[in-house]
Scaffold this motif. Structure first.
Motif, PDB file in Angstrom:
ATOM      1  N   THR A 111       0.852  -1.183   0.000  1.00 16.29           N
ATOM      2  CA  THR A 111       0.000   0.000   0.000  1.00 16.29           C
ATOM      3  C   THR A 111       0.887   1.233   0.000  1.00 16.29           C
ATOM      4  O   THR A 111       2.081   1.153   0.304  1.00 16.29           O
ATOM      5  CB  THR A 111      -0.927   0.072   1.234  1.00 16.29           C
ATOM      6  OG1 THR A 111      -0.131   0.149   2.420  1.00 16.29           O
ATOM      7  CG2 THR A 111      -1.849  -1.135   1.315  1.00 16.29           C
ATOM      8  N   THR A 112       0.290   2.367  -0.329  1.00 18.62           N
ATOM      9  CA  THR A 112       1.037   3.624  -0.376  1.00 18.62           C
ATOM     10  C   THR A 112       0.191   4.758   0.177  1.00 18.62           C
ATOM     11  O   THR A 112      -1.041   4.742   0.040  1.00 18.62           O
ATOM     12  CB  THR A 112       1.485   3.961  -1.814  1.00 18.62           C
ATOM     13  OG1 THR A 112       1.977   5.301  -1.866  1.00 18.62           O
ATOM     14  CG2 THR A 112       0.350   3.824  -2.822  1.00 18.62           C
ATOM     15  N   THR A 113       0.865   5.717   0.803  1.00 17.60           N
ATOM     16  CA  THR A 113       0.168   6.919   1.281  1.00 17.60           C
ATOM     17  C   THR A 113      -0.086   7.899   0.145  1.00 17.60           C
ATOM     18  O   THR A 113      -0.719   8.934   0.357  1.00 17.60           O
ATOM     19  CB  THR A 113       0.962   7.652   2.382  1.00 17.60           C
ATOM     20  OG1 THR A 113       2.120   8.254   1.809  1.00 17.60           O
ATOM     21  CG2 THR A 113       1.391   6.691   3.498  1.00 17.60           C
ATOM     22  N   ALA A 114       0.427   7.609  -1.044  1.00 22.67           N
ATOM     23  CA  ALA A 114       0.141   8.442  -2.221  1.00 22.67           C
ATOM     24  C   ALA A 114      -1.188   8.001  -2.836  1.00 22.67           C
ATOM     25  O   ALA A 114      -1.654   6.881  -2.618  1.00 22.67           O
ATOM     26  CB  ALA A 114       1.271   8.321  -3.233  1.00 22.67           C
ATOM     27  N   ASN A 115      -1.751   8.877  -3.618  1.00 24.31           N
ATOM     28  CA  ASN A 115      -3.070   8.635  -4.214  1.00 24.31           C
ATOM     29  C   ASN A 115      -2.925   7.824  -5.504  1.00 24.31           C
ATOM     30  O   ASN A 115      -3.365   8.251  -6.574  1.00 24.31           O
ATOM     31  CB  ASN A 115      -3.749   9.987  -4.482  1.00 24.31           C
ATOM     32  CG  ASN A 115      -5.175   9.833  -4.947  1.00 24.31           C
ATOM     33  OD1 ASN A 115      -5.849   8.843  -4.649  1.00 24.31           O
ATOM     34  ND2 ASN A 115      -5.639  10.824  -5.683  1.00 24.31           N
ATOM     35  N   MET A 116      -2.321   6.650  -5.401  1.00 26.11           N
ATOM     36  CA  MET A 116      -1.990   5.841  -6.581  1.00 26.11           C
ATOM     37  C   MET A 116      -3.143   4.945  -7.017  1.00 26.11           C
ATOM     38  O   MET A 116      -3.000   4.218  -8.015  1.00 26.11           O
ATOM     39  CB  MET A 116      -0.741   4.994  -6.288  1.00 26.11           C
ATOM     40  CG  MET A 116       0.538   5.820  -6.133  1.00 26.11           C
ATOM     41  SD  MET A 116       1.178   6.380  -7.727  1.00 26.11           S
ATOM     42  CE  MET A 116       2.043   4.899  -8.270  1.00 26.11           C
ATOM     43  N   GLY A 117      -4.250   4.984  -6.312  1.00 25.34           N
ATOM     44  CA  GLY A 117      -5.384   4.135  -6.687  1.00 25.34           C
ATOM     45  C   GLY A 117      -4.964   2.679  -6.714  1.00 25.34           C
ATOM     46  O   GLY A 117      -4.337   2.189  -5.779  1.00 25.34           O
ATOM     47  N   LEU A 118      -5.312   1.975  -7.790  1.00 30.78           N
ATOM     48  CA  LEU A 118      -4.904   0.579  -7.968  1.00 30.78           C
ATOM     49  C   LEU A 118      -3.806   0.571  -9.014  1.00 30.78           C
ATOM     50  O   LEU A 118      -4.038   0.941 -10.163  1.00 30.78           O
ATOM     51  CB  LEU A 118      -6.081  -0.267  -8.459  1.00 30.78           C
ATOM     52  CG  LEU A 118      -7.356  -0.218  -7.612  1.00 30.78           C
ATOM     53  CD1 LEU A 118      -8.453  -1.076  -8.242  1.00 30.78           C
ATOM     54  CD2 LEU A 118      -7.074  -0.679  -6.192  1.00 30.78           C
ATOM     55  N   THR A 119      -2.615   0.149  -8.608  1.00 30.47           N
ATOM     56  CA  THR A 119      -1.454   0.224  -9.490  1.00 30.47           C
ATOM     57  C   THR A 119      -0.689  -1.089  -9.511  1.00 30.47           C
ATOM     58  O   THR A 119      -0.500  -1.713  -8.465  1.00 30.47           O
ATOM     59  CB  THR A 119      -0.505   1.351  -9.012  1.00 30.47           C
ATOM     60  OG1 THR A 119      -1.116   2.626  -9.269  1.00 30.47           O
ATOM     61  CG2 THR A 119       0.834   1.300  -9.744  1.00 30.47           C
ATOM     62  N   GLU A 168       0.324  -2.039  -5.785  1.00 30.79           N
ATOM     63  CA  GLU A 168       0.360  -0.904  -4.849  1.00 30.79           C
ATOM     64  C   GLU A 168      -1.018  -0.267  -4.840  1.00 30.79           C
ATOM     65  O   GLU A 168      -1.539   0.086  -5.905  1.00 30.79           O
ATOM     66  CB  GLU A 168       1.344   0.175  -5.339  1.00 30.79           C
ATOM     67  CG  GLU A 168       2.797  -0.088  -5.070  1.00 30.79           C
ATOM     68  CD  GLU A 168       3.255   0.335  -3.676  1.00 30.79           C
ATOM     69  OE1 GLU A 168       2.414   0.753  -2.848  1.00 30.79           O
ATOM     70  OE2 GLU A 168       4.473   0.247  -3.445  1.00 30.79           O
ATOM     71  N   VAL A 169      -1.610  -0.103  -3.667  1.00 34.57           N
ATOM     72  CA  VAL A 169      -2.910   0.569  -3.609  1.00 34.57           C
ATOM     73  C   VAL A 169      -2.843   1.738  -2.628  1.00 34.57           C
ATOM     74  O   VAL A 169      -2.141   1.685  -1.612  1.00 34.57           O
ATOM     75  CB  VAL A 169      -4.049  -0.403  -3.217  1.00 34.57           C
ATOM     76  CG1 VAL A 169      -4.174  -1.535  -4.234  1.00 34.57           C
ATOM     77  CG2 VAL A 169      -3.874  -0.961  -1.821  1.00 34.57           C
ATOM     78  N   GLY A 170      -3.551   2.791  -2.956  1.00 37.01           N
ATOM     79  CA  GLY A 170      -3.546   3.984  -2.104  1.00 37.01           C
ATOM     80  C   GLY A 170      -4.672   4.924  -2.517  1.00 37.01           C
ATOM     81  O   GLY A 170      -5.290   4.726  -3.539  1.00 37.01           O
ATOM     82  N   THR A 171      -4.939   5.846  -1.683  1.00 36.25           N
ATOM     83  CA  THR A 171      -4.269   6.301  -0.497  1.00 36.25           C
ATOM     84  C   THR A 171      -4.624   5.428   0.705  1.00 36.25           C
ATOM     85  O   THR A 171      -5.810   5.285   1.025  1.00 36.25           O
ATOM     86  CB  THR A 171      -4.689   7.748  -0.170  1.00 36.25           C
ATOM     87  OG1 THR A 171      -4.498   8.556  -1.309  1.00 36.25           O
ATOM     88  CG2 THR A 171      -3.886   8.299   0.994  1.00 36.25           C
TER      89      THR A 171
END
Lengths: 294, 294
Positions: A111-119, A168-171
């Protein structure tokens, strides 16, 4: 007629970073419900990666495990906790570069604290990896693809298998489980397993070329001579992952309120203001849109 | 005519939690620009509180510093790192309960991974504290007020001064600086200092009663016998801080997908899915709307 299946084992790894709860709790779920990830034509293994970091709900103990799978560190004679762990995991799940590895495909959950959505974060160049990505993009139109060549190359968990990537999913803040992104990540895994099962069985699938974001460079925060940051991501850039940035757009705002603008060519900003990257020395990455044929 | 000023020293504290960057970088800014927080009628002091936790970008080292200012722990003979630190800070900024303390007003700066917007968290009952809150609500209409009686009472940083509160802003992941909330927090401090200066000078201010949320109870995640969570905040409750929850509303979603509904009386949910509260044993708090006369 196929003489040999491509995929004999798929490994789903969670908790490579101990404070990214989505992968950890998905793996815990699948330990209780292994039937959800079994498919007819291959074995599926799950693995909680950095158990000490998970217990402490911290990214790592001594060193970022997801930068420890380089050939150099896998052969290190004097390993720290995470390097030793990487060496052990490489034996269990790899080994890296082997013609006959334990895992044919590794998907590592983040996961990421950035707004990467579903990546999908992908470094692997195998055709199978990119066909899988293409299939996932068909099944989940919100999915985006980032081809990483970042701070340390060829050192990710998934690099020890012939095929694979990270999700990677976020936020999502560190230490937080969000139901919406948990469910979305889970669905991506089921689609991936379905794809690999079809691929193993030689079922034809109409796949489209993949539009992706190709890593160009890292952008650090402005810092003082001690290395401490003296500016923040500008509010007009915050949360704008995958958006275009153009010359003159606000990029940073110093603590004192001065606006620092972007001076480069038009590119896309990714991993904007990810917590774990303050210490690595980047505030965001820049990438260029591209197309991969599958 | 006033014979004695109420406020001789205001202390602004940041980094009580070492991974909450907004307060840390505001204090760093004011160390370089003390003129921004000076007012005519009192001294303003700033303090970076938990320097070891700040250096490690972690909430605390051994124990949550913001639960260490109880009378009991301030008198402990065998203190851990944070309890010892609390005892030292109490001498520098308090001492607690003194008729002649170093700080007359303490404002402690925090961030939260919950969607709390701009919030005052107040335990203090002094009229001056609530007049200050009323003034801030006039100046910043987005500001909300939460009267806390939570997991451990009378143990917050601000409890060592006769007047004060904490400011909580969110959503901010741990280890992240968001420009919008940095600027909003900074503005609240300038308004607070302006108010205290006017108050000291006896300037009349038309203040209104304060609508606030009065703490009712803590709600924990469903857990297994080992204490591990087995459910997440339901997606329909995520991010709904200060919203009403009513009987039958979805509250949690188990890892297996079962929905658990709320069964209590209508109340407001606060601190929904705050990262630091997983280990404390609550998923959110419930509060009742109330009015304080000023």
């Amino acid at each position: 007629m196929r003489l040999m299946k491509t995929i004999n084992q798929v490994t789903i790894t969670g908790g490579t970073h101990g404070n990214e709860l989505t992968g950890i709790y998905l793996v815990k779920k699948w330990i209780n419900h292994p039937e959800l990830i079994q498919r007819e034509s291959f074995r599926t293994l799950t693995m909680l990666m950095n158990k000490e970091a998970i217990a402490q709900c911290t990214r790592y103990k001594d060193r970022d495990l997801n930068r420890c799978f380089s050939h150099e560190l896998l052969q290190s004679d004097n390993p720290s906790y995470e390097v030793k762990l990487a060496q052990e995991l490489n034996q269990k799940l790899g080994p890296k570069g082997s013609p006959n590895p334990q895992s044919d495909f590794i998907v590592d959950l983040h996961t990421t604290t950035a707004n990467m959505g579903l990546t999908i974060v992908v470094s692997n160049q195998s055709d199978l990896t990119w066909r899988a990505i293409s299939y996932l993009c068909q099944q989940e139109p919100r999915l985006k693809v980032y081809q990483w060549r970042g701070d340390e190359e060829d050192a990710f968990v998934d690099s020890i298998a012939p095929h694979g990537f990270a999700i990677e999913v976020g936020t999502v803040p560190q230490g937080v489980l969000r139901a919406d992104l948990f469910v979305a990540t889970e669905a991506l895994i089921y689609h991936l397993l379905d794809f690999l099962d079809k691929e193993n069985k030689g079922l034809s699938m109409a796949l489209q070329n993949v539009t992706y974001y190709n890593h160009e460079m890292l952008v650090d925060y402005p810092r003082d001579t001690d290395g401490d940051i003296i500016a923040m991501v500008h509010k007009d850039r915050q949360d704008r992952d995958y958006d275009l940035i153009e010359t003159g757009d606000p990029l940073f705002r110093t603590l004192d309120g001065e606006v620092i603008c972007y001076e480069g060519e038009p590119l896309h900003t990714l991993f904007v203001n990810e917590a774990a990257y303050y210490e690595k020395g980047f505030a965001m990455t820049l990438a260029r849109e591209a197309v991969r044929e599958v």
